[in-house]
Scaffold this active site. Structure first.
Site, mmCIF file in Angstrom:
data_model
loop_
_atom_site.group_PDB
_atom_site.id
_atom_site.type_symbol
_atom_site.label_atom_id
_atom_site.label_comp_id
_atom_site.label_asym_id
_atom_site.label_seq_id
_atom_site.Cartn_x
_atom_site.Cartn_y
_atom_site.Cartn_z
ATOM 1 N N ARG A 1 -63.638 -129.744 9.758
ATOM 2 C CA ARG A 1 -62.991 -130.616 8.781
ATOM 3 C C ARG A 1 -63.698 -130.454 7.435
ATOM 4 N NH1 ARG A 1 -63.995 -136.533 7.618
ATOM 5 N NH2 ARG A 1 -62.399 -136.827 6.040
ATOM 6 N N TYR B 1 -69.618 -145.271 12.050
ATOM 7 C CA TYR B 1 -71.072 -145.104 12.042
ATOM 8 C C TYR B 1 -71.785 -146.320 12.603
ATOM 9 C CZ TYR B 1 -70.362 -141.111 8.957
ATOM 10 O OH TYR B 1 -69.972 -139.905 8.436
ATOM 11 N N GLU C 1 -61.359 -142.091 3.471
ATOM 12 C CA GLU C 1 -61.967 -143.397 3.215
ATOM 13 C C GLU C 1 -61.508 -144.036 1.900
ATOM 14 O OE1 GLU C 1 -66.204 -142.891 3.607
ATOM 15 O OE2 GLU C 1 -66.073 -142.487 5.739
ATOM 16 N N HIS D 1 -61.522 -136.034 -1.071
ATOM 17 C CA HIS D 1 -62.777 -136.650 -0.624
ATOM 18 C C HIS D 1 -63.586 -136.954 -1.890
ATOM 19 C CE1 HIS D 1 -65.588 -136.973 3.063
ATOM 20 N NE2 HIS D 1 -66.262 -137.497 2.042
ATOM 21 N N ASN E 1 -63.457 -142.895 10.987
ATOM 22 C CA ASN E 1 -64.872 -142.628 10.748
ATOM 23 C C ASN E 1 -65.654 -143.841 11.214
ATOM 24 O OD1 ASN E 1 -63.968 -140.328 9.511
ATOM 25 N ND2 ASN E 1 -64.583 -140.909 7.437
ATOM 26 N N GLU F 1 -65.402 -138.677 11.676
ATOM 27 C CA GLU F 1 -66.824 -138.662 11.294
ATOM 28 C C GLU F 1 -67.587 -139.594 12.221
ATOM 29 O OE1 GLU F 1 -67.789 -139.588 7.202
ATOM 30 O OE2 GLU F 1 -66.137 -138.345 6.451
HETATM 31 O O1 IFM Z 1 -71.426 -138.684 3.535
HETATM 32 C C1 IFM Z 1 -70.460 -139.647 3.809
HETATM 33 C C2 IFM Z 1 -69.077 -139.050 3.764
HETATM 34 O O2 IFM Z 1 -68.811 -138.434 2.545
HETATM 35 C C3 IFM Z 1 -68.032 -140.114 3.981
HETATM 36 N N1 IFM Z 1 -68.323 -140.902 5.152
HETATM 37 C C4 IFM Z 1 -69.651 -141.390 5.343
HETATM 38 C C5 IFM Z 1 -70.662 -140.263 5.165
HETATM 39 C C6 IFM Z 1 -72.086 -140.802 5.365
HETATM 40 O O3 IFM Z 1 -72.364 -141.794 4.419
#
Ligand code: IFM
Length: 443
Positions: free
Chosen positions: A77, A294, A166, A121, A292, A345
């Site tokens: 990606r 985290y 995002e 992006h 995404n 992500e």
């Molecule tokens: O690096 C970023 C990415 O550009 C977008 N999502 C979160 C990642 C980590 O912060």
């Protein structure tokens, strides 16, 4: 040890973004982006870092594709830099910029790697920012033209297209908090920008499908679900409010053709101007949705806990909590008419160093990735149609306002020499891919 096996056609990927890895900020006719301008303005980025050179992927892409092949990736990606392709954002195309992505796509396909292309992006052409950026509705039309031009050049080979990465971050972090380009702190503008991003998504989706009806069009959303610490009404209400104002603010228009009603009420005069026809335009069917993930938040007694007692954190200060990923995916399936999902992500920053043996030992990243993959696999068992997983990131890279201080890569980058070293996590991920599954215990 027990291996949790994934479906046969599950895609194993890694992700990057143009500004974070390419460098070549003014090479071969590329136009200036808002991130070029933002980084070239003092005091915006830790350590004065810029993406001018980054991982020099613009020149080293062959080596990077070879590394992807060595890991065994089945998908990659990446994003296209709009001002590399159309320097002023509208008008003339820059042929060398388009050629760069053409060659990259060919090299990926030759290596057996499916390209997943993100149109935006975060690196808006500065010339469009000078005309009002995402606050101006005209930008939506220019974005659709850009999508059309790319699809006509690459659509014969790139199947999976994401319009935006995002949009929440673009709107809020760039226009309300001011930590990201264009660095505005304008609450009144933020939700209008968010709305324009969604309109631009709708127009670009139409443009892509008009160029080639076979394209699989999606969008990538960031998620940080806030979970109630207890079953008490106060905690549940706060968690729900966060969901509506953040995740729901994008999911609901895209999948239900309306803004979340309670958040819409709460926002009062901050609400965006919505034109007739906007909501059905935004809510055209998606072929896929990128998630995404985290970290999560925890709501307790009227506040979001920070830190969460007993939790571990990454170098970003983000709580490590893999089970919330499964709960998130199951919730999306339960509450929304979702298309097939990809985790576009997932990953972690840790302060990696090259050891005296010349290798990069990153056991915490391996544990993070393993735990999240296990939860992803459990979500599939729960009935979630999850088609693939992309580690953020392939390479250490430019982490926006943090510059090069945060390392997310499966591959270490020595920025002074541009030498790449596959970290232990990269070798581990290669084994996961080779076995199409993840061991439940440490290997
Ligand atoms: O690096 C970023 C990415 O550009 C977008 N999502 C979160 C990642 C980590 O912060």
């Amino acid at each position: 040890m027990h291996t949790l096996t994934f479906p046969d056609d599950f895609l194993w990927g890694a992700a990057t973004a143009a500004y974070q890895i390419e460098g070549g900020w003014n090479a071969d006719g590329k136009g200036e982006s808002i991130w070029d301008r933002f980084c070239h303005t003092p005091d915006h980025i830790e350590n004065g870092d810029t993406g001018d050179v980054a991982c020099d992927h613009y020149h080293r892409w062959r080596e990077d594709v070879a590394l992807m092949q060595r890991l065994g990736l089945s998908a990659y990606r990446f994003s296209v830099s709009w001002p590399r392709v159309i320097p002023a954002g509208r008008g003339a195309v820059n042929p060398p910029g388009l050629d760069f992505y053409d060659r990259l796509v060919d090299a990926l396909l030759a290596a057996g790697i499916q390209p997943f292309l993100t149109l935006y992006h975060w690196d808006l052409p500065q010339a469009l920012q000078d005309m009002g950026g995402w606050g101006a509705r005209d930008t939506c039309g220019y974005f659709a033209d850009y999508a059309d031009r790319l699809a006509r050049r690459l659509g014969d080979r790139v199947r999976h297209w994401a319009t935006f990465n995002e949009p929440w971050v673009v709107a809020f972090v760039g226009h309300q908090y001011g930590w990201h380009a264009p660095g505005l702190q304008d609450e009144a503008l933020t939700l209008q920008v968010a709305h324009h991003l969604l309109v631009a998504h709708g127009l670009a989706t139409q443009a892509l499908r008009a160029a080639d009806a076979r394209l699989q069009v999606g969008i990538v959303l960031n998620t940080r679900p806030v979970e109630p610490a207890t079953d008490l009404e106060q905690d549940r209400a706060l968690a729900d409010q966060y969901w509506q104002r953040n995740e729901g603010w994008f999911l609901d228009p895209l999948l239900r053709a309306e803004y979340p009603p309670a958040a819409w009420e709460d926002y009062g005069d901050r609400r965006p101007a919505v034109q007739p026809g906007d909501m059905p335009l935004i809510a055209q069917p998606l072929d896929w949705l990128g998630v995404n993930y985290y970290s999560r938040g925890v709501a307790q007694e009227g506040q979001i806990l920070d830190p969460v007692p007993g939790s571990d954190y990454t170098d970003m200060g983000w709580e490590i909590h893999a089970p919330a990923l499964r709960r998130l995916l199951v919730r999306l399936k339960r509450d929304y008419p979702i298309p097939p999902l990809y985790i576009t992500e997932n990953g972690a920053a840790f302060p990696d160093e090259v050891s005296p043996d010349g290798r990069v030992h990153d056991p915490r990243r391996i544990a993070y990735l393993r735990d999240h993959l296990i939860q992803a696999r459990l979500a599939i068992a729960d009935g979630v149609d999850l088609r693939g997983y992309f580690v953020w990131s392939l390479l250490d890279n430019f982490e926006w306002a943090h510059g090069y201080a945060k390392r997310f890569g499966l591959i270490y980058v020595d920025y002074a020499t541009q030498k790449r070293i596959v970290k232990d996590s990269g070798e581990w991920y290669a084994r996961v891919i080779a076995h199409n599954g993840v061991e439940e215990e440490a290997d």
